[in-house]
Design a protein around this motif. Structure first.
Motif, mmCIF file in Angstrom:
data_model
loop_
_atom_site.group_PDB
_atom_site.id
_atom_site.type_symbol
_atom_site.label_atom_id
_atom_site.label_comp_id
_atom_site.label_asym_id
_atom_site.label_seq_id
_atom_site.Cartn_x
_atom_site.Cartn_y
_atom_site.Cartn_z
ATOM 1 N N GLN A 77 -0.142 1.843 2.434
ATOM 2 C CA GLN A 77 -0.092 0.519 1.047
ATOM 3 C C GLN A 77 0.907 -0.643 1.401
ATOM 4 O O GLN A 77 1.077 -1.473 0.618
ATOM 5 C CB GLN A 77 0.110 1.708 0.528
ATOM 6 C CG GLN A 77 -0.316 2.576 -0.006
ATOM 7 C CD GLN A 77 -1.785 2.064 -1.043
ATOM 8 O OE1 GLN A 77 -3.229 2.072 -0.477
ATOM 9 N NE2 GLN A 77 -1.551 1.672 -2.140
ATOM 10 N N GLU A 78 1.767 -0.631 2.847
ATOM 11 C CA GLU A 78 2.373 -1.787 2.344
ATOM 12 C C GLU A 78 3.279 -1.924 1.491
ATOM 13 O O GLU A 78 3.510 -3.029 1.070
ATOM 14 C CB GLU A 78 1.853 -2.940 2.819
ATOM 15 C CG GLU A 78 0.889 -2.458 4.033
ATOM 16 C CD GLU A 78 0.323 -4.002 4.760
ATOM 17 O OE1 GLU A 78 0.092 -4.595 3.679
ATOM 18 O OE2 GLU A 78 -0.455 -4.256 5.742
ATOM 19 N N ILE A 79 4.431 -0.890 1.393
ATOM 20 C CA ILE A 79 5.172 -1.020 -0.614
ATOM 21 C C ILE A 79 6.725 -1.535 -0.474
ATOM 22 O O ILE A 79 6.524 -0.354 0.525
ATOM 23 C CB ILE A 79 4.959 0.034 -1.248
ATOM 24 C CG1 ILE A 79 3.171 0.222 -1.548
ATOM 25 C CG2 ILE A 79 5.875 0.248 -2.320
ATOM 26 C CD1 ILE A 79 3.127 0.971 -2.455
ATOM 27 N N THR A 80 7.052 -2.298 -0.702
ATOM 28 C CA THR A 80 8.531 -2.727 -0.223
ATOM 29 C C THR A 80 9.165 -1.214 -1.014
ATOM 30 O O THR A 80 9.240 -1.109 -1.607
ATOM 31 C CB THR A 80 9.203 -3.812 -0.957
ATOM 32 O OG1 THR A 80 9.020 -4.228 -2.339
ATOM 33 C CG2 THR A 80 8.178 -5.069 -0.506
ATOM 34 N N MET A 81 11.023 -1.469 0.316
ATOM 35 C CA MET A 81 11.143 -0.476 -0.443
ATOM 36 C C MET A 81 12.101 -0.679 -1.844
ATOM 37 O O MET A 81 12.329 0.149 -2.626
ATOM 38 C CB MET A 81 12.623 -0.803 0.683
ATOM 39 C CG MET A 81 13.409 0.825 0.577
ATOM 40 S SD MET A 81 13.299 2.178 0.856
ATOM 41 C CE MET A 81 12.842 2.444 2.400
#
Length: 142
Positions: A19-23
């Motif tokens: 999903q390429e979700i940021t930290m």
């Protein structure tokens, strides 16, 4: 995908990467710090409330991994005909066979690893259900 050994932290980490979700977004959503998130990735199991929040954030039903495990690996229970159903907790009449489970079962038959009788006996799948899956699979391949 096999459901025998579930390491939920690895599944979560893979979904985050997909999903390429940021930290930063994860930390804000869960109201936790990066160290906590890294510990989750390393955890074989986590609290169900936390798993629910991860499921919402990542738009993925992680609980299905466990349901699939129960369908494939839990022995069938000796259900009594007159057993009383609880009014306090939900009762699910049928097992949920996900497409992944169907594919897993069909692959075992197609590879010759197991025959239909063995599948029915091992996984307690009704004969008519298995035949329906095989028929649909044959129809889709034609």
């Amino acid at each position: 995908m096999l459901y025998k050994e579930i390491h939920i932290g690895q599944f979560i980490k893979e979904r985050v990467a997909e999903q390429e979700i940021t930290m930063e977004r994860i930390c804000n959503f869960l109201k936790k710090d990066e160290e906590f998130i890294e510990k989750v990735y390393e955890s074989k199991s986590i609290d169900t409330d936390l798993l629910l929040r991860w499921s919402k954030l990542l738009e993925y039903d992680f609980f299905r991994l466990y349901s699939s495990h129960l369908i494939l690996y839990a022995p069938p229970s000796a259900v009594k005909k007159d057993a009383k159903k609880s009014d306090k907790i939900p009762y699910f009449r049928k097992n949920i066979y996900t497409q992944e489970i169907k594919n897993f079962i069909l692959k075992r038959i197609q590879s010759g690893e197991m025959n239909q009788t063995e599948i029915i006996r091992e996984y307690s799948i009704p004969k008519s259900t298995l035949h329906r899956w095989l028929q649909k699979n044959t129809d889709n391949n034609v």
